[in-house]
Design a protein around this motif. Structure first.
Motif, PDB file in Angstrom:
ATOM      1  N   GLN A   1       0.854  -1.187   0.000  1.00  0.00           N
ATOM      2  CA  GLN A   1       0.000   0.000   0.000  1.00  0.00           C
ATOM      3  C   GLN A   1       0.892   1.240   0.000  1.00  0.00           C
ATOM      4  OE1 GLN A   1      -3.442  -0.332   0.052  1.00  0.00           O
ATOM      5  NE2 GLN A   1      -3.488   1.848  -0.376  1.00  0.00           N
ATOM      6  N   GLY A   2       0.644   2.137  -0.929  1.00  0.00           N
ATOM      7  CA  GLY A   2       1.415   3.381  -0.993  1.00  0.00           C
ATOM      8  C   GLY A   2       2.687   3.284  -1.813  1.00  0.00           C
ATOM      9  N   TYR A   3       2.974   2.106  -2.378  1.00  0.00           N
ATOM     10  CA  TYR A   3       4.181   1.921  -3.189  1.00  0.00           C
ATOM     11  C   TYR A   3       3.785   1.290  -4.522  1.00  0.00           C
ATOM     12  CZ  TYR A   3       6.634   2.945   1.104  1.00  0.00           C
ATOM     13  OH  TYR A   3       7.082   3.559   2.245  1.00  0.00           O
ATOM     14  N   PRO A   4       3.189   2.076  -5.410  1.00  0.00           N
ATOM     15  CA  PRO A   4       2.736   1.516  -6.689  1.00  0.00           C
ATOM     16  C   PRO A   4       3.924   0.938  -7.476  1.00  0.00           C
ATOM     17  CG  PRO A   4       2.561   3.920  -6.699  1.00  0.00           C
ATOM     18  CD  PRO A   4       2.965   3.503  -5.313  1.00  0.00           C
ATOM     19  N   GLY A   5       3.698  -0.210  -8.076  1.00  0.00           N
ATOM     20  CA  GLY A   5       4.749  -0.851  -8.862  1.00  0.00           C
ATOM     21  C   GLY A   5       5.565  -1.860  -8.087  1.00  0.00           C
ATOM     22  N   PHE A   6       5.494  -1.835  -6.756  1.00  0.00           N
ATOM     23  CA  PHE A   6       6.215  -2.822  -5.962  1.00  0.00           C
ATOM     24  C   PHE A   6       5.443  -4.139  -6.017  1.00  0.00           C
ATOM     25  CE2 PHE A   6       6.932  -5.315  -2.171  1.00  0.00           C
ATOM     26  CZ  PHE A   6       8.310  -5.297  -2.049  1.00  0.00           C
ATOM     27  N   ILE A   7       6.128  -5.197  -6.409  1.00  0.00           N
ATOM     28  CA  ILE A   7       5.517  -6.526  -6.459  1.00  0.00           C
ATOM     29  C   ILE A   7       6.449  -7.508  -5.775  1.00  0.00           C
ATOM     30  CG2 ILE A   7       4.744  -8.405  -7.955  1.00  0.00           C
ATOM     31  CD1 ILE A   7       4.136  -6.350 -10.101  1.00  0.00           C
ATOM     32  N   PHE A   8       5.912  -8.286  -4.852  1.00  0.00           N
ATOM     33  CA  PHE A   8       6.678  -9.342  -4.190  1.00  0.00           C
ATOM     34  C   PHE A   8       6.060 -10.678  -4.584  1.00  0.00           C
ATOM     35  CE2 PHE A   8       7.638 -12.370  -0.892  1.00  0.00           C
ATOM     36  CZ  PHE A   8       8.987 -12.165  -0.687  1.00  0.00           C
ATOM     37  N   ILE A   9       6.862 -11.552  -5.166  1.00  0.00           N
ATOM     38  CA  ILE A   9       6.392 -12.882  -5.551  1.00  0.00           C
ATOM     39  C   ILE A   9       7.058 -13.876  -4.612  1.00  0.00           C
ATOM     40  CG2 ILE A   9       6.252 -14.600  -7.383  1.00  0.00           C
ATOM     41  CD1 ILE A   9       6.637 -12.267  -9.379  1.00  0.00           C
ATOM     42  N   SER A  10       6.258 -14.594  -3.856  1.00  0.00           N
ATOM     43  CA  SER A  10       6.781 -15.542  -2.878  1.00  0.00           C
ATOM     44  C   SER A  10       7.090 -16.880  -3.550  1.00  0.00           C
ATOM     45  CB  SER A  10       5.749 -15.732  -1.757  1.00  0.00           C
ATOM     46  OG  SER A  10       6.258 -16.588  -0.773  1.00  0.00           O
ATOM     47  N   ASN A  11       8.366 -17.188  -3.681  1.00  0.00           N
ATOM     48  CA  ASN A  11       8.906 -18.419  -4.248  1.00  0.00           C
ATOM     49  C   ASN A  11       8.093 -18.992  -5.414  1.00  0.00           C
ATOM     50  OD1 ASN A  11      10.479 -20.622  -4.756  1.00  0.00           O
ATOM     51  ND2 ASN A  11       9.901 -21.737  -2.923  1.00  0.00           N
ATOM     52  N   PRO A  12       8.289 -18.448  -6.610  1.00  0.00           N
ATOM     53  CA  PRO A  12       7.575 -18.961  -7.777  1.00  0.00           C
ATOM     54  C   PRO A  12       8.256 -20.178  -8.421  1.00  0.00           C
ATOM     55  CG  PRO A  12       8.931 -17.122  -8.419  1.00  0.00           C
ATOM     56  CD  PRO A  12       9.092 -17.281  -6.929  1.00  0.00           C
ATOM     57  N   PHE A  13       9.328 -20.672  -7.812  1.00  0.00           N
ATOM     58  CA  PHE A  13      10.142 -21.717  -8.431  1.00  0.00           C
ATOM     59  C   PHE A  13       9.589 -23.122  -8.224  1.00  0.00           C
ATOM     60  CE2 PHE A  13      12.985 -18.186  -7.475  1.00  0.00           C
ATOM     61  CZ  PHE A  13      13.523 -17.962  -8.724  1.00  0.00           C
ATOM     62  N   LEU A  14       9.799 -23.958  -9.238  1.00  0.00           N
ATOM     63  CA  LEU A  14       9.524 -25.384  -9.103  1.00  0.00           C
ATOM     64  C   LEU A  14      10.569 -25.993  -8.179  1.00  0.00           C
ATOM     65  CD1 LEU A  14       8.862 -26.249 -12.853  1.00  0.00           C
ATOM     66  CD2 LEU A  14       7.156 -26.204 -11.020  1.00  0.00           C
TER      67      LEU A  14
END
Length: 187
Positions: free
Chosen positions: A79-92
């Motif tokens: 919230q308040g940081y547009p463009g920030f994306i955190f992806i939690s362990n997308p790895f196989l």
């Protein structure tokens, strides 16, 4: 904590260093109440769940570079940081180790540019992994030892290198179409 960082930045102090020291201190121990824990995956007033475009990367492309299907990713914004994306362990399973190895062993190799190049000759920064692993495997003797090249490595530029002095991007010869495709699919 954000207010502390803002006031430090205004006073000219390095905000990152000050916050790092705050959380590293032992006496008194730091208060972790304001730390966001993405591993729990619980939305809060600061952490907001996000949806990605499922059509952006198909399942076969994702699997080819070691990623789970995009629909299975846990993704958050702040919230308040547009463009920030955190992806939690997308790895196989097993792929995370592959990409860590690539980042530490393969990508620091020449012709890629890294932070060590500014302070050392190209010969000295060749095979950073090989020059570091022996010292990293030694048991701690209690004496402070100099950091290995790998421990001093902070960043590596893959592909297009931006020269801050000339304000120009440089495209090295090793940037092939296959390399671009692999990196594109990962990102």
């Amino acid at each position: 904590m954000a207010r502390m960082a803002a006031s430090l930045a205004e006073s000219g102090e390095d905000a990152f260093r000050k916050i790092f020291k705050f959380y590293r201190r032992r006496n008194p121990p730091p208060d972790f109440n304001n730390v966001l824990d993405f591993s729990k995956g619980l939305p809060s007033r600061k952490m907001i769940p996000m949806k990605l475009d499922l059509a952006a990367v198909n399942d076969a492309e994702a699997a080819r570079v070691g990623l789970q299907p995009v629909r299975d990713w846990r993704v958050f914004g702040l919230q308040g940081y547009p463009g920030f994306i955190f992806i939690s362990n997308p790895f196989l399973l097993g792929s995370q180790a592959f990409w860590v190895r690539q980042c530490l062993k393969t990508y620091p190799q020449k012709p890629n540019v890294c932070n060590l190049d500014m302070h050392m000759s190209p010969y000295d920064t060749q095979d950073i992994w090989g020059k570091s692993t022996h010292d990293l495997r030694l048991p701690s003797s209690g004496k402070r030892r100099p950091n290995t090249l790998l421990e001093r490595l902070r960043w590596v530029t893959l592909g297009y290198h931006y020269n801050w002095d000339t304000k120009a991007s440089i495209t090295p010869d090793h940037v092939t179409e296959q390399w671009k495709l692999t990196l594109y699919l990962l990102c």
